[in-house]
Design an enzyme around this catalytic site. Structure first.
Site, PDB file in Angstrom:
ATOM      1  N   ASP A 140      37.404  30.932  42.524  1.00 19.38           N
ATOM      2  CA  ASP A 140      38.156  31.791  42.954  1.00 19.38           C
ATOM      3  C   ASP A 140      39.199  30.347  43.654  1.00 19.38           C
ATOM      4  O   ASP A 140      40.925  30.220  42.705  1.00 19.38           O
ATOM      5  CB  ASP A 140      38.498  32.052  44.884  1.00 19.38           C
ATOM      6  N   THR A 141      38.793  29.668  44.319  1.00 19.52           N
ATOM      7  CA  THR A 141      40.322  28.665  44.887  1.00 19.52           C
ATOM      8  C   THR A 141      40.189  27.517  43.987  1.00 19.52           C
ATOM      9  O   THR A 141      40.979  27.076  43.792  1.00 19.52           O
ATOM     10  CB  THR A 141      40.474  27.623  46.109  1.00 19.52           C
ATOM     11  N   LYS A 143      37.720  24.915  44.532  1.00 16.86           N
ATOM     12  CA  LYS A 143      37.414  24.060  45.307  1.00 16.86           C
ATOM     13  C   LYS A 143      36.480  23.208  44.392  1.00 16.86           C
ATOM     14  O   LYS A 143      36.286  21.687  44.395  1.00 16.86           O
ATOM     15  CB  LYS A 143      37.217  23.828  46.366  1.00 16.86           C
ATOM     16  N   LYS A 168      39.252  34.675  40.545  1.00 15.45           N
ATOM     17  CA  LYS A 168      39.305  36.377  41.616  1.00 15.45           C
ATOM     18  C   LYS A 168      41.349  35.285  41.666  1.00 15.45           C
ATOM     19  O   LYS A 168      41.586  33.953  42.025  1.00 15.45           O
ATOM     20  CB  LYS A 168      38.497  35.263  42.867  1.00 15.45           C
ATOM     21  N   VAL A 190      32.831  40.954  44.127  1.00 17.38           N
ATOM     22  CA  VAL A 190      31.927  41.223  43.360  1.00 17.38           C
ATOM     23  C   VAL A 190      30.591  40.558  43.174  1.00 17.38           C
ATOM     24  O   VAL A 190      30.049  39.892  43.819  1.00 17.38           O
ATOM     25  CB  VAL A 190      33.017  41.205  41.678  1.00 17.38           C
TER      26      VAL A 190
HETATM   27  N1  HPA Z   1      30.945  37.455  44.052  1.00 13.29           N
HETATM   28  C1  HPA Z   1      29.742  36.270  44.512  1.00 13.29           C
HETATM   29  N2  HPA Z   1      29.627  35.489  44.186  1.00 13.29           N
HETATM   30  C2  HPA Z   1      31.299  34.609  44.839  1.00 13.29           C
HETATM   31  C3  HPA Z   1      32.556  35.734  44.349  1.00 13.29           C
HETATM   32  C4  HPA Z   1      32.030  36.977  45.071  1.00 13.29           C
HETATM   33  O1  HPA Z   1      33.254  38.129  44.671  1.00 13.29           O
HETATM   34  N3  HPA Z   1      33.198  34.677  45.202  1.00 13.29           N
HETATM   35  C5  HPA Z   1      33.012  33.626  45.109  1.00 13.29           C
HETATM   36  N4  HPA Z   1      31.351  33.346  44.835  1.00 13.29           N
END
Ligand code: HPA
Ligand code: MG
Length: 220
Positions: A140-141, A143, A168, A190
């Site tokens: 996602d980020t 990091k 994401k 998710v």
């Molecule tokens: N689901 C499961 N683990 C995760 C997610 C997610 O959406 N985002 C970061 N870790």
């Protein structure tokens, strides 16, 4: 530097509700705990086959050291490596593939925590001079992956690429990471295909959206 985005990704729009659960099979114990089938298992597999081909095209040497980020990455890693081997068999271009595992922990419930812990193989000196492919289920980020990249680079690999099955769309999303992306998804939590919510749902083959009932039930 090579443009990391040219190979594209499957973009799932914010409005995508997923498929009705009744259209697929899934473990009965998760009845009520997930809202919809967001990405069916078969689609995941087909997309991974394409990623494997891109990776094969980019790696001209004969070896690759795969660094699988556990636990979420284990299914993606396994299926990706199988596809790399299958493409090698059918095209007579064999890549010697070795797999190492690393565990990072930064999530509690559905929230990212600040501190990144590397658990397991801290000494990655076997990566020196190697083509390294970091395999991560979700970014996602970025990091976590940036911290891991920094750590890996201290061991002087020849080349490092990152494969992320999912990225994401969060407000501060990692724009140019990873190099290989399966799907870009909206900012929703998710589960399935080894992705967990407090260790539950890893045994679900499809990638699904967790329901409010599920979040409450498995909260710690
Ligand atoms: N689901 C499961 N683990 C995760 C997610 C997610 O959406 N985002 C970061 N870790
Ligand atoms: Mg997790």
């Amino acid at each position: 530097m090579e443009d990391r985005t040219t190979k594209g990704r499957v973009v799932i729009k914010d409005e995508w509700p997923g498929y009705s659960l009744s259209l697929f099979t899934y473990p009965e114990h998760y009845h009520e705990d997930v809202e919809s089938v967001y990405i069916p298992h078969g689609v995941i597999m087909d997309r991974i086959e394409r990623l494997a081909r891109h990776i094969m095209e980019d790696i001209s040497d004969h070896n690759i050291m795969v660094l699988c980020v556990l636990k979420g990455g284990y299914k993606f890693c396994c299926d990706l490596v199988e596809h790399i081997k299958a493409i090698g068999r059918s095209s007579n271009k064999y890549l010697e593939t070795r797999v190492e595992f690393i565990r990072l922990k930064s999530y509690l419930n559905d929230q990212s925590t600040e501190d990144l812990q590397i658990i397991g193989s801290q000494d990655l000196s076997f990566l020196q001079g190697k083509n390294v492919l970091i395999v991560e289920a979700i970014v996602d980020t970025g990091k976590t992956i940036k911290a891991l990249l920094k750590h890996v680079e201290t061991f002087q690999p020849k080349m490092v690429k990152v494969a992320g099955l999912l990225v994401k769309r969060v407000p501060n999303m990692a724009e140019n990471l990873p190099d290989y992306v399966g799907f870009e998804i909206p900012n929703r939590f998710v589960v399935g295909y080894a992705l967990d919510y407090n260790e539950y749902f890893r045994d679900l083959n499809h990638i699904c959206v967790i329901s409010e009932v599920g979040k409450r039930k498995y909260k710690i």
